[in-house]
Write an enzyme that holds these catalytic residues in place. Sequence first.
Site, PDB file in Angstrom:
ATOM      1  N   SER A  96      38.196  79.372  66.192  1.00  0.00           N
ATOM      2  CA  SER A  96      36.745  79.551  66.021  1.00  0.00           C
ATOM      3  C   SER A  96      36.070  78.016  65.348  1.00  0.00           C
ATOM      4  O   SER A  96      35.090  77.895  65.610  1.00  0.00           O
ATOM      5  CB  SER A  96      36.418  80.462  64.910  1.00  0.00           C
ATOM      6  OG  SER A  96      37.166  80.458  63.930  1.00  0.00           O
ATOM      7  N   ASP A 342      32.740  82.408  53.378  1.00  0.00           N
ATOM      8  CA  ASP A 342      33.217  81.835  54.451  1.00  0.00           C
ATOM      9  C   ASP A 342      33.656  80.273  53.976  1.00  0.00           C
ATOM     10  O   ASP A 342      32.716  79.298  53.823  1.00  0.00           O
ATOM     11  CB  ASP A 342      32.274  81.632  55.790  1.00  0.00           C
ATOM     12  CG  ASP A 342      33.148  81.042  56.816  1.00  0.00           C
ATOM     13  OD1 ASP A 342      34.308  80.276  56.651  1.00  0.00           O
ATOM     14  OD2 ASP A 342      32.646  80.970  57.928  1.00  0.00           O
ATOM     15  N   HIS A 345      35.027  77.652  57.839  1.00  0.00           N
ATOM     16  CA  HIS A 345      34.059  77.011  58.874  1.00  0.00           C
ATOM     17  C   HIS A 345      32.967  76.190  58.214  1.00  0.00           C
ATOM     18  O   HIS A 345      32.872  76.058  56.771  1.00  0.00           O
ATOM     19  CB  HIS A 345      33.216  78.092  59.564  1.00  0.00           C
ATOM     20  CG  HIS A 345      34.154  79.120  60.389  1.00  0.00           C
ATOM     21  ND1 HIS A 345      34.632  80.530  59.990  1.00  0.00           N
ATOM     22  CD2 HIS A 345      34.788  78.788  61.521  1.00  0.00           C
ATOM     23  CE1 HIS A 345      35.272  80.617  60.994  1.00  0.00           C
ATOM     24  NE2 HIS A 345      35.595  80.056  61.609  1.00  0.00           N
TER      25      HIS A 345
END
Length: 372
Positions: A96, A342, A345
């Site tokens: 990702s 998160d 990312h």
Amino acid sequence: MRVHSCFVILADKDYVYDAPCDFSDGKWVRDKRGPLYNGTTCATIKESQNCINNGRHDSSYLYWRWTPSQCHFPRFDPNTFLQLINDKRVAFVGDSLARNQIESLLCLLATASTPKRVHHKGCRRWHFTSHNASLSLYWSPFLVQGLQRSSTGTLHNIMHLDRVNEKWVRDVDQMDLIVLSVGNWFLVPSVYYEGGKVLGCLNCHDLEYTDIGFYGPLRKALRTTLNSIIEKKVGKGNGIDVIVRTFSPSHFEGDWDKGGTCSKTRPYRQGEMQPGEVDGEIRRIEMEEVENAKAKVKQLGGFRLEALDVTKLAWLRPDGHPGAYMNPFPFANGVPKHVQNDCVHWCLPGPIDSWNEIFLEIMKKWEKQPRV
Ligand SMILES: *[C@@H]1O[C@H](CO)[C@@H](O)[C@H](O)[C@H]1NC(C)=O
Ligand SMILES: *[C@@H]1O[C@H](CO)[C@@H](O)[C@H](O)[C@H]1NC(C)=O
């Protein structure tokens, strides 16, 4: 052999480099110009990385610029990038973070030319009609064949370290440049296979396999990947360019699976924190495999390979992750008991944009040298 420092010759308004320059060695400095795009001007930002739109109000994390200590490092120029990928097919392959980086690139390029989403089996693809160039994204978090663990399926990843994932490699003939992104999925429980037999595992307490850690398996997976690209492309037709983007560290304060957060609002100061041992070791393996592959193809031709070494510059940015702002307005009704964060990312815009600035510099350098 020229000297290894980075001296420059002034040519028109741009600089030309005579010697290799280490873009990974530098520091973050304040820059009041800020990012080239935002959530209003760029339509393709994934909601979970659209931090400003999700209500993150501190904006100072947007006003830092990566500044290599030895190199001239111009601001990202979308037109130059598009010229360099004219008539080319660029593929991002991996986890990702590959998606995170391609979405940053799409936003940066969209300031000059609007990409069109096109449908293609097995990947996401965008086309820049202005330059007959395409960007594709292939999901393949181990690069090699395997099965990801999931809450409904297996408790461990299954990885075949000696078999490259056909899902993307079958399209290699239709790629001119590949950017590989791998690492994070190797940190969770896995069972590794080689030659169809179990080689060992990582954190598989419920199984009777030997725990072999993940450094060796990661090295094997990357070697299998680079070897397959070499086999498929080198000496055949127009050659290929490959970039291995080095490991992107995460910044959980506390355990990632037990409510860890990342609430810092500025970069680490020089010497404030040392990069984690695991981050450094994964980077080292990736750099070594790039060098091994380079040595292998030296006599063959048709192959250019470079590491896009972002580990240090990314490590210095604990402030660049979405944290709780992976979801829209997480604190709209006060501070909830459990907030999902998160810290892996990167916000868009954000420090990840600098990866694409270095990517552009690598391509500019390639322009001046033939394929090895
Ligand atoms: C986004 O960028 C545009 C163009 O630079 C600017 O006019 C606008 O104010 C920005 N929006 C936000 C929310 O920062
Ligand atoms: C567009 O690019 C592809 C390769 O990406 C090439 O095969 C094709 O000939 C190009 N089209 C034109 C009109 O130049």
